[in-house]
Design an enzyme around this catalytic site. Structure first.
Site, short mmCIF file in Angstrom:
data_model
loop_
_atom_site.label_atom_id
_atom_site.label_comp_id
_atom_site.label_asym_id
_atom_site.label_seq_id
_atom_site.Cartn_x
_atom_site.Cartn_y
_atom_site.Cartn_z
N GLU A 184 -61.66 48.08 -19.48
CA GLU A 184 -61.44 49.52 -19.37
C GLU A 184 -60.14 49.81 -18.60
OE1 GLU A 184 -64.00 53.38 -17.71
OE2 GLU A 184 -64.64 51.32 -17.24
N GLY A 220 -104.70 9.36 -39.31
CA GLY A 220 -103.85 8.55 -38.45
C GLY A 220 -102.40 8.99 -38.55
N CYS A 237 -67.83 51.54 -20.88
CA CYS A 237 -68.59 51.38 -19.64
C CYS A 237 -69.86 52.23 -19.58
CB CYS A 237 -67.70 51.65 -18.44
SG CYS A 237 -68.36 50.96 -16.90
N LYS A 264 -63.89 57.93 -23.79
CA LYS A 264 -65.18 57.75 -23.11
C LYS A 264 -65.97 59.06 -23.15
CE LYS A 264 -66.85 55.74 -18.73
NZ LYS A 264 -66.36 55.09 -17.49
#
Length: 730
Positions: free
Chosen positions: A54, A372, A179, A123
């Site tokens: 950022e 077996g 962020c 943002k």
């Protein structure tokens, strides 16, 4: 196709990197140098997408300096240089910078590719609490009036609703958020993922406080898992101001909840981590998940408003090996802690499912055939644990060994030892007289003494064993416990109907052969049984996997004459093929590429710690291709009718089951040609070169086990700063 086969870009992968340059506060010229250095390094490593922190061009901790024209202009000039020089670089670059539009300052992610700015992502959620005061300097994306802005001489898309899609790389669709956007209840990337974004990139600064790193991991893992996407996270590294805060330089790459790579925290200098993201896996999972597409429908009108920004990606040429953890045993974890948990859960699922079936029937007795071999051993252990949990004596388990014409003395002895060690009611029933009678009744040559060992000869024995078990269960008031496993079901390696295909309930029906081997090894290692029982289990693990239906030509009866692997291939390869074809629906050529990466060199990567060294095999590409062709033919062409009529049994692993009532519904009369043709056309036949076994750095790459950041080649010329690629515990 020969060259293309060896490149990750031919198999739906892209290489992604998170870059953490060292910065200086308010020094864009210095910061763009560091950004370019790592961008060039990413380009040399054939990275398709490189993410930076950022506001990394200006640094994040400028506070009110962000309102200074000199800093904003210097940042813009540095970005112009980065855009120019990106023309010669391979990756899409995502960098952070403060940019002013409409007399407002925005905290932006700048998406750059080959000399162009594809878009600007501002943002949305600005933290304004505790140590954060971003609203003092910045405006949210929601305050923007324009959907496009003039930037560096071009009209550029602007907003948090941009999805950048490569027209020529299916599934390569990028969304950028910043962020705090991830910390919001509904991050912008959620809508972007529903609108098609497969790679979600987060430019972050995110100061460090005690415990915050784990919270970041949880957020990224959760968002990646919920959105069925890759999530890349870049946190500010060295150089940010420590006036009141500290920074740890945290970088993460997740894919659908799985951690692919993580940086070293608190490193002294710059870092770059890389991982190969499987876009096809993400597209496949989204296609299958009805809830994901239901959510798309719920928000259809809103999602239609999200803008798609197309671009042409120049795919790198040549052989580009995979830098990714591909476990050799997808059903078996290599990490001991995870292994213990998985084994505990597998046994618990099998035991508690059987408890429910017995309880619902009011039944207290089990009848099981013990050969077996591995499968009947696992089923018998589960039966014993079931009786213990129900408070019933193990004598309520009627275990029968039923020797036929090809039963070896070794497996017969192991069957008796195992039954005695577990304290069950043991019986031996010789099926040879009944089989001879049937041979005579149907006119088979063996009934007249001729050594004809055809399919009928084998199936008469398998059917006679099952017939005895069912009638014995009627007589004793019990149910027949099936033993056949998931791997045999996938390959059709069983006798249909009155044969090992049928039982009243089968606890192994969704447990692969390799997992059964591992479960038995785990029981031995846990010390649950005494030394004699453990020795018997070890002997069973060492016995050649065989149906034991055709005798030795020379009369040798100590060991099985037949080797299952000679007919259907090694189970470790076929389990690998089964997982990736049924769980993800991958093309055969991609499965071959993954298998070659995982199995071509036994000295590379981690192995399950309980697997003896002499069992650690390697396979070249022609061998992988050969047995994969056997798999697709048997799985798609000739075996589905058996899966369409299987008994009840619990789903155990996330790899799925093949029950027609559960994970797998398919026609019994399908053709296999499309899978065979794809394999033949797209997987080369030549022997691989030894040099291809190394990764791009010249070191052996990691195949399974702990998460590691990918090795990154260093550029020529300028002496690079140290890049750390720590080995991390999961």
């Amino acid at each position: 196709m020969s060259e293309r086969f060896y490149s990750i870009y031919s198999h739906g992968f892209i290489r992604a990197a998170v870059c953490l340059p060292a910065v200086r506060v308010a020094d864009p010229n210095f910061n763009v140098e560091g950004t370019l250095e790592l961008a060039r390094r990413a380009s040399q490593a054939n990275v398709a997408l490189a993410l930076f922190p950022e506001m990394g061009i200006s640094a994040y901790t400028n506070d009110d300096l962000f309102h200074q024209d000199a800093l904003l202009e210097a940042t813009k000039a540095a970005l112009a240089r980065l855009v120019r020089e990106s023309e010669e670089l391979l990756p899409v670059l995502v960098v952070g910078a403060p940019l002013r539009f409409e007399a407002k300052l925005f905290n932006c992610g700048v998406v750059i590719y080959r000399g162009r700015v594809l878009g600007l992502a501002p943002k949305t959620y600005l933290p304004n609490y505790r140590e954060f005061y971003e609203k003092r300097q910045f405006a949210s994306s929601r305050q923007a009036l324009s959907r496009e802005v003039d930037f560096l001489g071009e009209r550029t898309p602007f907003g948090n609703d941009l999805v950048f899609g490569a027209r020529n790389v299916e599934g390569f669709k990028l969304h950028v958020e910043i962020c705090e956007d991830l910390w919001a209840p509904i991050p912008p990337s959620t809508s972007a993922a529903l609108a098609g974004a497969t790679v979600l990139a987060n430019l972050s600064a995110s100061n460090i406080t005690i415990g915050k790193a784990e919270y970041r991991r949880n957020l990224c893992a959760g968002q990646s898992g919920k959105c069925v996407a890759a999530y890349m996270y870049s946190g500010a590294g060295p150089g940010e101001s420590t006036t009141d805060l500290a920074w740890d330089g945290h970088a993460l790459i997740y894919e659908n909840g799985d951690l692919l790579a993580e940086s070293e925290r608190f490193a002294d200098g710059e870092q770059m981590i890389a991982a190969d993201i499987d876009l096809e896996r993400l597209v496949q999972d989204r296609m299958r998940l009805s809830s994901f597409n239901d959510s798309v429908g719920d928000y259809r009108e809103q999602l239609r408003e999200i803008r798609q920004v197309p671009f042409e990606f120049r795919t790198p040429a040549g052989r580009i090996g995979l830098e990714r953890n591909i476990a050799r045993f997808p059903y078996v974890p290599s990490d001991p802690k995870e292994r213990d948990q998985r084994c505990f859960e597998a046994y618990s699922i099998q035991v508690h499912s059987l408890i429910k079936r017995l309880s619902s029937m009011g039944c207290k007795r089990l009848v099981i055939g013990v050969s077996g071999g591995l499968d009947s051993t696992q089923a018998l252990i589960v039966a014993a644990k079931t009786m213990d949990h129900m408070g019933l004596p193990r004598k309520n388990i009627l275990a029968c060994t039923m020797p036929g014409f090809a039963t070896s003395s070794g497996t017969l002895a192991n069957a008796h030892k195992l039954m005695n060690a577990l304290g069950v009611t043991a019986r031996e029933i010789d099926i040879k007289p009944a089989c001879l009678q049937m041979f005579r009744d149907i006119g088979h040559p063996f009934g007249q003494g001729k050594p004809v060992y055809d399919v009928t000869f084998e199936n008469v024995q398998a059917g006679e064993r099952t017939s005895h078990l069912f009638r014995l269960a009627n007589l004793e008031g019990g149910i027949v416990l099936g033993t056949g496993d998931l791997s045999e079901l996938a390959l059709g390696w069983m006798t249909y109907g009155v044969g090992d295909h049928m039982s009243h309930y089968n606890v192994n029906v969704s447990v692969s052969k390799t997992l059964i081997q591992h479960l038995i090894r785990w029981v031995v290692a846990s010390g649950e049984f005494d030394a004699a029982a453990s020795a018997t289990l070890e002997a069973i693990l060492e016995t050649e996997i065989s149906p034991e239906l055709v005798p030795h030509a020379n009369g040798d009866s100590d060991k099985p004459a037949q080797k299952t692997a000679e007919t259907v291939g090694p189970y470790e390869l076929q389990d690998f093929n089964l997982y990736f074809i049924t769980r993800f629906g991958f093309r055969p050529s991609k499965v071959a590429f993954l298998a070659w990466h995982a199995w071509s060199d036994k000295n590379r990567g981690d192995w399950p710690d309980l697997l003896p060294s002499d069992k650690r095999m390697e396979y070249d590409l022609p061998t992988i291709k050969k047995w994969l062709e056997v798999f697709v033919y048997r799985f798609f062409k000739i075996s589905q009718f058996k899966r369409s009529a299987i008994p009840n049994g619990p789903k155990v692993g996330s790899g799925g089951s093949l029950s027609p009532r559960g994970d797998w519904r398919a026609p019994s009369d399908a053709e296999a040609e499309v899978w065979q043709a794809e394999l033949r056309e797209n997987v080369p036949d030549e022997q691989m070169e030894r040099g291809l076994r190394t990764d791009l750095s010249g070191r052996r790459g990691d195949i399974s086990g702990p998460v590691r950041s990918g090795p990154i080649p260093k550029p020529e010329g300028r002496k690079p700063k140290k890049i750390r690629n720590p080995k991390l515990s999961p």
